[in-house]
Motif scaffolding. Structure first.
Motif, PDB file in Angstrom:
ATOM      1  N   CYS A 247       0.939  -1.158   0.016  1.00  0.00           N
ATOM      2  CA  CYS A 247       0.110   0.083  -0.117  1.00  0.00           C
ATOM      3  C   CYS A 247       1.008   1.098  -0.011  1.00  0.00           C
ATOM      4  O   CYS A 247       0.469   2.237  -0.679  1.00  0.00           O
ATOM      5  CB  CYS A 247      -0.838   0.017   1.120  1.00  0.00           C
ATOM      6  SG  CYS A 247      -2.559   0.161   0.985  1.00  0.00           S
TER       7      CYS A 247
ATOM      8  N   ASP B  75       1.655   1.510  -3.467  1.00  0.00           N
ATOM      9  CA  ASP B  75       0.538   1.544  -4.486  1.00  0.00           C
ATOM     10  C   ASP B  75      -0.046   2.754  -4.100  1.00  0.00           C
ATOM     11  O   ASP B  75      -0.745   3.543  -5.291  1.00  0.00           O
ATOM     12  CB  ASP B  75      -0.524   0.452  -4.317  1.00  0.00           C
ATOM     13  CG  ASP B  75      -0.166  -1.030  -4.830  1.00  0.00           C
ATOM     14  OD1 ASP B  75       0.950  -0.932  -5.542  1.00  0.00           O
ATOM     15  OD2 ASP B  75      -0.746  -1.939  -4.390  1.00  0.00           O
ATOM     16  N   HIS B  76      -0.184   3.327  -3.057  1.00  0.00           N
ATOM     17  CA  HIS B  76      -0.979   4.491  -2.773  1.00  0.00           C
ATOM     18  C   HIS B  76      -0.491   5.628  -2.107  1.00  0.00           C
ATOM     19  O   HIS B  76      -0.675   6.700  -2.210  1.00  0.00           O
ATOM     20  CB  HIS B  76      -2.228   3.889  -1.857  1.00  0.00           C
ATOM     21  CG  HIS B  76      -3.230   2.946  -2.419  1.00  0.00           C
ATOM     22  ND1 HIS B  76      -4.013   3.441  -3.430  1.00  0.00           N
ATOM     23  CD2 HIS B  76      -3.611   1.835  -2.227  1.00  0.00           C
ATOM     24  CE1 HIS B  76      -4.783   2.543  -4.021  1.00  0.00           C
ATOM     25  NE2 HIS B  76      -4.345   1.462  -3.129  1.00  0.00           N
TER      26      HIS B  76
ATOM     27  N   TRP C 242     -10.403   6.498  -4.505  1.00  0.00           N
ATOM     28  CA  TRP C 242     -11.481   5.568  -4.773  1.00  0.00           C
ATOM     29  C   TRP C 242     -11.682   5.288  -6.111  1.00  0.00           C
ATOM     30  O   TRP C 242     -11.698   3.868  -6.444  1.00  0.00           O
ATOM     31  CB  TRP C 242     -12.763   5.957  -3.915  1.00  0.00           C
ATOM     32  CG  TRP C 242     -12.741   6.480  -2.544  1.00  0.00           C
ATOM     33  CD1 TRP C 242     -12.946   7.612  -2.139  1.00  0.00           C
ATOM     34  CD2 TRP C 242     -12.327   5.407  -1.403  1.00  0.00           C
ATOM     35  NE1 TRP C 242     -12.711   7.555  -0.714  1.00  0.00           N
ATOM     36  CE2 TRP C 242     -12.308   6.362  -0.434  1.00  0.00           C
ATOM     37  CE3 TRP C 242     -11.902   4.174  -1.383  1.00  0.00           C
ATOM     38  CZ2 TRP C 242     -11.886   5.708   1.025  1.00  0.00           C
ATOM     39  CZ3 TRP C 242     -11.429   3.916  -0.250  1.00  0.00           C
ATOM     40  CH2 TRP C 242     -11.435   4.464   0.750  1.00  0.00           C
TER      41      TRP C 242
ATOM     42  N   ARG D 100      -9.648   5.029  -8.479  1.00  0.00           N
ATOM     43  CA  ARG D 100      -8.179   4.290  -8.637  1.00  0.00           C
ATOM     44  C   ARG D 100      -8.386   2.937  -8.450  1.00  0.00           C
ATOM     45  O   ARG D 100      -8.098   2.024  -8.988  1.00  0.00           O
ATOM     46  CB  ARG D 100      -6.937   4.957  -8.261  1.00  0.00           C
ATOM     47  CG  ARG D 100      -5.744   4.621  -8.670  1.00  0.00           C
ATOM     48  CD  ARG D 100      -4.730   5.409  -8.690  1.00  0.00           C
ATOM     49  NE  ARG D 100      -3.560   4.815  -9.380  1.00  0.00           N
ATOM     50  CZ  ARG D 100      -2.525   4.332  -8.323  1.00  0.00           C
ATOM     51  NH1 ARG D 100      -2.672   4.373  -7.179  1.00  0.00           N
ATOM     52  NH2 ARG D 100      -1.242   3.819  -9.001  1.00  0.00           N
ATOM     53  N   CYS D 101      -8.860   2.790  -6.899  1.00  0.00           N
ATOM     54  CA  CYS D 101      -9.271   1.656  -6.498  1.00  0.00           C
ATOM     55  C   CYS D 101     -10.373   0.551  -7.609  1.00  0.00           C
ATOM     56  O   CYS D 101      -9.942  -0.255  -7.588  1.00  0.00           O
ATOM     57  CB  CYS D 101      -9.592   1.702  -4.908  1.00  0.00           C
ATOM     58  SG  CYS D 101      -8.468   2.005  -3.711  1.00  0.00           S
ATOM     59  N   SER D 102     -11.077   1.594  -7.782  1.00  0.00           N
ATOM     60  CA  SER D 102     -12.148   0.839  -8.466  1.00  0.00           C
ATOM     61  C   SER D 102     -11.654   0.439  -9.927  1.00  0.00           C
ATOM     62  O   SER D 102     -12.290  -0.563 -10.593  1.00  0.00           O
ATOM     63  CB  SER D 102     -13.253   1.707  -8.766  1.00  0.00           C
ATOM     64  OG  SER D 102     -13.928   1.971  -7.426  1.00  0.00           O
TER      65      SER D 102
ATOM     66  N   LEU E 229      -5.013  -2.729  -6.728  1.00  0.00           N
ATOM     67  CA  LEU E 229      -4.840  -1.632  -5.888  1.00  0.00           C
ATOM     68  C   LEU E 229      -6.121  -1.394  -5.035  1.00  0.00           C
ATOM     69  O   LEU E 229      -6.113  -0.945  -3.723  1.00  0.00           O
ATOM     70  CB  LEU E 229      -5.293  -0.008  -6.842  1.00  0.00           C
ATOM     71  CG  LEU E 229      -3.955  -0.049  -7.592  1.00  0.00           C
ATOM     72  CD1 LEU E 229      -4.273   1.271  -8.682  1.00  0.00           C
ATOM     73  CD2 LEU E 229      -2.663  -0.181  -7.206  1.00  0.00           C
ATOM     74  N   GLN E 230      -7.239  -1.998  -5.260  1.00  0.00           N
ATOM     75  CA  GLN E 230      -8.330  -2.343  -4.283  1.00  0.00           C
ATOM     76  C   GLN E 230      -7.851  -3.203  -3.208  1.00  0.00           C
ATOM     77  O   GLN E 230      -7.940  -3.268  -1.956  1.00  0.00           O
ATOM     78  CB  GLN E 230      -9.648  -2.733  -4.937  1.00  0.00           C
ATOM     79  CG  GLN E 230     -10.808  -3.019  -3.836  1.00  0.00           C
ATOM     80  CD  GLN E 230     -11.271  -1.932  -3.173  1.00  0.00           C
ATOM     81  OE1 GLN E 230     -11.581  -0.737  -3.781  1.00  0.00           O
ATOM     82  NE2 GLN E 230     -11.437  -2.090  -2.180  1.00  0.00           N
TER      83      GLN E 230
ATOM     84  N   PHE F 190      -5.198  -2.118  -0.481  1.00  0.00           N
ATOM     85  CA  PHE F 190      -5.990  -1.016   0.317  1.00  0.00           C
ATOM     86  C   PHE F 190      -7.011  -2.061   1.400  1.00  0.00           C
ATOM     87  O   PHE F 190      -6.746  -1.827   2.490  1.00  0.00           O
ATOM     88  CB  PHE F 190      -6.735  -0.112  -0.238  1.00  0.00           C
ATOM     89  CG  PHE F 190      -7.522   0.710   0.719  1.00  0.00           C
ATOM     90  CD1 PHE F 190      -6.889   1.295   1.623  1.00  0.00           C
ATOM     91  CD2 PHE F 190      -8.745   0.784   0.787  1.00  0.00           C
ATOM     92  CE1 PHE F 190      -7.756   2.243   2.507  1.00  0.00           C
ATOM     93  CE2 PHE F 190      -9.483   1.515   1.563  1.00  0.00           C
ATOM     94  CZ  PHE F 190      -8.831   2.170   2.462  1.00  0.00           C
ATOM     95  N   SER F 191      -7.690  -2.984   0.815  1.00  0.00           N
ATOM     96  CA  SER F 191      -8.475  -3.762   1.650  1.00  0.00           C
ATOM     97  C   SER F 191      -7.845  -4.554   2.547  1.00  0.00           C
ATOM     98  O   SER F 191      -8.323  -4.434   3.823  1.00  0.00           O
ATOM     99  CB  SER F 191      -9.440  -4.492   0.749  1.00  0.00           C
ATOM    100  OG  SER F 191     -10.598  -3.743   0.141  1.00  0.00           O
TER     101      SER F 191
ATOM    102  N   GLU G 258     -16.691  -3.240  -5.307  1.00  0.00           N
ATOM    103  CA  GLU G 258     -15.123  -3.653  -5.508  1.00  0.00           C
ATOM    104  C   GLU G 258     -14.667  -4.129  -4.129  1.00  0.00           C
ATOM    105  O   GLU G 258     -14.019  -4.860  -4.042  1.00  0.00           O
ATOM    106  CB  GLU G 258     -14.219  -2.388  -5.979  1.00  0.00           C
ATOM    107  CG  GLU G 258     -14.547  -2.066  -7.423  1.00  0.00           C
ATOM    108  CD  GLU G 258     -15.931  -0.885  -7.569  1.00  0.00           C
ATOM    109  OE1 GLU G 258     -16.307  -0.524  -6.518  1.00  0.00           O
ATOM    110  OE2 GLU G 258     -16.460  -0.565  -8.519  1.00  0.00           O
TER     111      GLU G 258
END
Ligand SMILES: C[S@@+](CC[C@H](N)C(=O)[O-])C[C@H]1O[C@@H](n2cnc3c(N)ncnc32)[C@H](O)[C@@H]1O
Length: 451
Positions: A186, A189-190, A230, A232-234, A239-240, A243-244, A312
């Motif tokens: 993460c 990625d984020h 959000w 980008r995660c979708s 990437l989702q 984060f999850s 997602e």
């Protein structure tokens, strides 16, 4: 200049600075113990080498599960490091070393080295054997350099020349079930898009105004696709997932909301069984609702718990589907589940500005039954002074990622009263991560500030 720095009394002292008020509650016994230890050492006129020996003996197991004391001790140890470090050493660590470490750990995660090392028994191995564990061909001359950095920072242990042993940290990163590797993933990625260059550039470009527009974020400025967090995660399942998984791992580690909020409160009235008992709004993979289900299993009829989130995020949900109904829902639109006993939002409002939070709260208020439904917000309540490093870092990270923020009690009161809620009680986590704000519909009562 250097002499001047080291002649500063705080720079020389190895004694804890006087505690600030909010620390006093959780740290007093530890603080006293630390002061006693250091006073003893002072009387014994010990040398700096003895202090290092003493510090070397402390272990996480010594705290016997007493988390508050362990955390307070970490804080004192960090303060000690902060006092002992020269400003150059501290700057070096922040701006140079940490990036090298993060890049190295990500490389190990990409190569699956920690996971395969653990699966192979987690014993001491040679550099050659580590190269063989990697998913891709790796030049040993490269890996030895990366191992050197990891060993120098206790991520692995160097037992002999080009011989290594994992530590508890690297074993945890290699444990798929622990989801620890998601933190490194993460970061890659984020988080880098919400910090460093992007945050400072963003703040400059937005004239140093307090960010509050979710469409305009440091994250978006930095990310290659030029979209918000959000979206980008979708757009990208990986990437989702990172984060999850991070949220799941973090929620497991934080004090569970069911430990410092009395969940019996929700069941101690006549329950309206025509509506759900608990709706976890933005509940991600369902960790929190599962804690409630586990605690009150017998008292919960089938389908009377509801887990809502973006589709997602729900695709990765892991819940008992007999008790928990999985329902995609955009919380910026009207809440379809009416008259539930409670609507819970964990780490949701800190992702949103006041303007958007009011939209979410008003949709929730419209679905609630007056005098029956409760609102439960699990989030940080910043103290007026002395915020913990966790709380303050979370606040600035929310700024960078989502142009959002953490809130003080006063800010929560203003936000909630603006949406027609009154706060009944603030349940505090003794470890000072988050609190549960329990509220219901109605105007705040006179004198209700003392919560
Ligand atoms: C910081 S996470 C918190 C997740 C979970 N409550 C926890 O504490 O682990 C915020 C959650 O809000 C969800 N979310 C973001 N925007 C949303 C929207 N418009 N409608 C519903 N859920 C949303 C995200 O997918 C994510 O699961």
């Amino acid at each position: 200049m250097e002499g001047a720095y080291f002649s500063h009394p705080e720079a020389q002292s190895v004694f804890p600075t006087p505690l600030q008020k909010p620390d006093l509650l959780i740290a007093s016994s530890t603080h006293i113990k630390i002061i006693r230890t250091f006073s003893k050492l002072k009387k014994m006129a010990v040398s700096a080498t003895n202090i290092a020996d003493l510090l070397r003996q402390a272990n996480a197991q010594d705290f016997d599960g007493d988390e508050s004391t362990r955390l307070a001790t970490i804080r004192e140890a960090q303060r000690l490091v902060n006092r002992l470090q020269h400003p150059t050493e501290r700057s070096w660590e922040i701006a140079f070393e940490n990036w090298a470490i993060l890049g190295t750990l990500q490389t190990f995660v990409d190569l699956g080295v920690f996971e395969r090392w653990r699966d192979a028994g987690g014993g001491p191995v040679s550099l050659e054997a580590l190269c063989e564990l990697a998913k891709a061909n790796v030049d040993p001359k490269l890996l030895v350099r990366l191992c050197r950095l990891l060993a120098a920072n206790d991520f692995i242990e160097e037992v002999a020349e080009e011989q290594y042993k994992p530590t508890a940290f690297s074993l945890a990163l290699g444990d798929k079930d622990s989801l620890q590797a998601a933190w490194i993933q993460c970061g890659h990625d984020h988080f880098k898009y919400g910090g460093l260059d992007h945050l400072s550039r963003f703040l400059k470009e937005t004239s140093y105004l307090n960010p509050a527009d979710v469409e305009n974020t440091a994250y978006r400025l930095g990310c290659p696709e030029n979209v918000g967090f959000w979206d980008r995660c979708s757009l990208t399942p990986e990437l989702q997932a990172s984060f999850s998984e991070l949220m799941e791992s973090w929620t497991r580690r934080k004090t569970h909301w069911t430990e410092y909020f009395d969940t019996n409160v929700l069941l101690s009235c006549e329950i309206d069984h025509s509506a759900p008992i608990l709706v976890d709004v933005g509940g991600n993979r369902g960790h929190d609702i599962s804690l409630f289900r586990a605690r009150h299993h017998a008292a919960i009829p089938s389908g009377s718990l509801v887990l809502q989130d973006r589709p997602e995020a729900l695709a990765l949900a892991e819940v008992d589907q007999d008790k928990v109904l999985i329902m995609p829902h955009d919380f910026l639109t009207p809440q379809p589940v009416c008259n539930a006993r409670a609507y819970m939002f964990h780490a949701v409002f800190h992702d949103w500005s006041d303007e958007k939070s009011l939209v979410i709260l008003k949709h929730t208020a419209a679905a609630m039954k007056p005098g029956y439904s409760r609102l439960l917000i699990v989030d940080v309540v910043l103290p007026p002074t002395g915020a913990s490093a966790f709380q303050a870092a979370m606040d600035v990270s929310m700024m960078g990622l989502l142009s959002a923020k953490e809130r003080t009690q006063g800010m929560w009161e203003e936000l909630l009263s603006g949406a027609g809620f009154k706060i009944l009680k603030i349940w505090k986590d003794p470890k000072r991560y988050e609190s549960v704000i329990e509220a219901e519909l109605g105007a705040p009562e006179e004198g209700a500030r003392d919560l």
